[in-house]
Scaffold this motif. Sequence first.
Motif, short mmCIF file in Angstrom:
data_model
loop_
_atom_site.label_atom_id
_atom_site.label_comp_id
_atom_site.label_asym_id
_atom_site.label_seq_id
_atom_site.Cartn_x
_atom_site.Cartn_y
_atom_site.Cartn_z
N LEU A 90 -51.50 -27.91 13.15
CA LEU A 90 -52.73 -27.45 13.85
C LEU A 90 -52.28 -27.24 15.36
CD1 LEU A 90 -55.38 -26.59 13.99
CD2 LEU A 90 -55.98 -29.03 14.60
N GLU A 91 -52.41 -25.97 15.56
CA GLU A 91 -52.19 -25.82 16.87
C GLU A 91 -53.29 -25.87 17.81
OE1 GLU A 91 -49.43 -21.61 18.21
OE2 GLU A 91 -51.40 -21.28 17.94
N LEU A 92 -53.10 -26.87 18.65
CA LEU A 92 -54.11 -27.51 19.69
C LEU A 92 -54.40 -26.61 20.95
CD1 LEU A 92 -55.63 -30.07 18.88
CD2 LEU A 92 -54.07 -31.48 19.91
N THR A 93 -54.97 -25.55 20.73
CA THR A 93 -55.61 -24.87 21.89
C THR A 93 -56.54 -25.40 22.67
OG1 THR A 93 -56.45 -23.43 20.47
CG2 THR A 93 -54.08 -22.87 21.18
N ASP A 94 -57.45 -26.24 22.16
CA ASP A 94 -58.45 -26.79 22.79
C ASP A 94 -58.88 -28.13 22.40
OD1 ASP A 94 -61.36 -24.97 24.03
OD2 ASP A 94 -61.59 -27.16 23.11
N GLY A 95 -59.37 -28.74 23.37
CA GLY A 95 -59.81 -30.34 22.99
C GLY A 95 -60.68 -30.39 21.98
N ASP A 96 -61.50 -29.49 21.64
CA ASP A 96 -62.54 -29.52 20.56
C ASP A 96 -61.73 -29.21 19.29
OD1 ASP A 96 -64.62 -29.65 22.03
OD2 ASP A 96 -65.16 -27.56 22.15
N LEU A 97 -60.51 -28.92 19.17
CA LEU A 97 -59.81 -28.61 18.06
C LEU A 97 -59.10 -30.16 17.56
CD1 LEU A 97 -58.23 -25.16 18.34
CD2 LEU A 97 -60.50 -25.88 17.03
N ALA A 98 -59.29 -31.10 18.43
CA ALA A 98 -58.41 -32.15 18.06
C ALA A 98 -58.97 -32.76 16.63
CB ALA A 98 -58.50 -33.00 19.20
N ILE A 99 -58.50 -32.28 15.52
CA ILE A 99 -58.97 -33.04 14.19
C ILE A 99 -58.07 -33.83 13.72
CG2 ILE A 99 -59.81 -32.03 11.91
CD1 ILE A 99 -60.39 -29.21 13.36
N PRO A 100 -58.36 -35.20 13.27
CA PRO A 100 -57.31 -35.83 12.71
C PRO A 100 -56.99 -35.51 11.47
CG PRO A 100 -59.39 -37.27 13.43
CD PRO A 100 -59.72 -35.82 13.52
N GLY A 101 -55.70 -35.91 10.97
CA GLY A 101 -55.23 -35.69 9.59
C GLY A 101 -54.35 -34.86 9.42
N PHE A 102 -53.84 -33.90 10.24
CA PHE A 102 -52.67 -32.93 10.25
C PHE A 102 -51.36 -33.52 10.43
CE2 PHE A 102 -56.23 -30.30 10.88
CZ PHE A 102 -55.80 -28.80 10.11
N ASP A 103 -50.44 -32.99 9.72
CA ASP A 103 -49.12 -33.84 9.76
C ASP A 103 -48.42 -33.59 11.07
OD1 ASP A 103 -49.03 -34.10 6.95
OD2 ASP A 103 -49.35 -32.23 6.61
N LEU A 104 -48.98 -32.56 11.77
CA LEU A 104 -48.20 -32.29 13.31
C LEU A 104 -49.10 -31.40 14.15
CD1 LEU A 104 -45.22 -32.84 14.40
CD2 LEU A 104 -44.57 -30.40 13.93
N TYR A 105 -48.83 -31.43 15.33
CA TYR A 105 -49.84 -30.93 16.20
C TYR A 105 -48.79 -30.08 17.15
CZ TYR A 105 -53.52 -33.54 14.18
OH TYR A 105 -54.32 -34.12 13.47
N TRP A 106 -48.95 -28.77 17.34
CA TRP A 106 -48.12 -28.20 18.36
C TRP A 106 -49.23 -28.07 19.48
CZ3 TRP A 106 -45.79 -23.22 15.67
CH2 TRP A 106 -44.83 -23.47 15.19
N VAL A 107 -48.76 -28.58 20.87
CA VAL A 107 -49.75 -28.19 21.97
C VAL A 107 -48.92 -27.06 22.74
CG1 VAL A 107 -50.75 -29.33 23.85
CG2 VAL A 107 -50.18 -30.42 21.77
N PRO A 108 -49.54 -25.76 22.74
CA PRO A 108 -48.91 -24.63 23.44
C PRO A 108 -49.22 -24.73 24.95
CG PRO A 108 -50.90 -24.07 22.15
CD PRO A 108 -50.73 -25.51 22.03
N ALA A 109 -48.21 -24.20 25.41
CA ALA A 109 -48.06 -23.50 26.88
C ALA A 109 -47.67 -22.27 26.79
CB ALA A 109 -47.35 -24.60 27.71
N VAL A 110 -47.93 -21.45 27.67
CA VAL A 110 -47.34 -20.15 28.02
C VAL A 110 -46.36 -20.09 29.21
CG1 VAL A 110 -47.67 -17.49 28.36
CG2 VAL A 110 -49.00 -18.82 26.82
N LEU A 111 -45.30 -20.04 29.29
CA LEU A 111 -44.53 -20.34 30.24
C LEU A 111 -44.24 -19.12 31.36
CD1 LEU A 111 -41.35 -22.13 28.71
CD2 LEU A 111 -43.58 -22.93 29.74
N ASN A 112 -44.45 -18.03 30.77
CA ASN A 112 -44.13 -16.49 31.31
C ASN A 112 -45.27 -15.96 31.92
OD1 ASN A 112 -44.45 -15.80 28.70
ND2 ASN A 112 -43.54 -13.85 28.97
N THR A 113 -46.37 -17.02 32.16
CA THR A 113 -47.54 -16.32 32.85
C THR A 113 -47.68 -16.50 34.54
OG1 THR A 113 -49.97 -16.86 32.96
CG2 THR A 113 -48.42 -18.68 32.10
N PRO A 114 -48.45 -15.73 34.84
CA PRO A 114 -48.69 -15.60 36.25
C PRO A 114 -49.60 -16.88 36.81
CG PRO A 114 -49.31 -13.73 36.02
CD PRO A 114 -49.00 -14.29 34.73
N SER A 115 -50.25 -17.28 35.63
CA SER A 115 -51.40 -18.33 36.05
C SER A 115 -50.98 -19.53 35.62
CB SER A 115 -52.68 -17.76 35.11
OG SER A 115 -53.55 -18.80 35.15
N GLY A 116 -50.84 -20.52 36.50
CA GLY A 116 -50.63 -22.10 36.36
C GLY A 116 -51.41 -22.45 35.22
#
Length: 267
Positions: free
Chosen positions: A95-121
Amino acid sequence: MSRAASHGGTLPGGAAGPGDTRDIAWPPPPPPWQSWRHVTKLDPDRQLPDRAIELVLASGTDALVLGGSSGVTRQKVLDLWDRLRSAGCRLPLVLELTDGDLAIPGFDLYWVPAVLNTPSGAWIFGHQARAMSQMLTTFGDYIPWSILLPAPYVVLNPAATAARITGATALTPSQAAGYGGLARLWRLPLLYLEYSGTYGDPELVRQVRRAAGPGTHLVYGGGIDSPGRAAEMAALADTVVVGNLVYHAPEQLAATVAATRQAPPPP
Ligand code: 1GP
């Protein structure tokens, strides 16, 4: 102390997922994600016919990632997950965890994304810190750290939704290689080159691979719609991700898996 106990024991309420009320050890061991060569990405915000799900599950892909750039809600994730389970899915589910509301238990792995090449921290760590704060408050000791994986993205198609939202701009191969070098410097376990919606530049992928070194698992996604493209990128990246093809021509997914398996792994 058992491994499960050291990470929090069973789920609160014993819930393992929709419709399952057994107590389970939590978290499970992380799946062998470093060995995945072909991953299929499903967007909970897009319509997916039953036949397409059948073809995905029969394709031989190594794992499924549930995620998208916009419109993904907790309910849509649960609905897609239910459909996959009903169809007999036994593949590892990420599960790609793009929002705290998506924190759903039971998946095998969670990807927590970040975008590196953005001008916005905010897209590098701002939103993630807020989501993490929410998770710490909600789940506390039950956060399954061992199956949370950082997924730092370099977004390379300026027309893609992720680029428009984050302001990520196109990069030359040598500029992109800079992010590969940073991944190596910061010991990032994974770096995701995201061309979502268009096929990428093999020379850019090659240069990033070289700069990132052997310690960073390179993921490539974008525009893989044929065995030839799958083979080309699978020879340059550790894992290739296929998304749109599932929605346009799901019967062709299996051929991309076969081509990926035949490709030599990247040097
Ligand atoms: C999307 O990288 C994936 O996040 C796959 O891209 O949809 O273009 O296949 P496509």
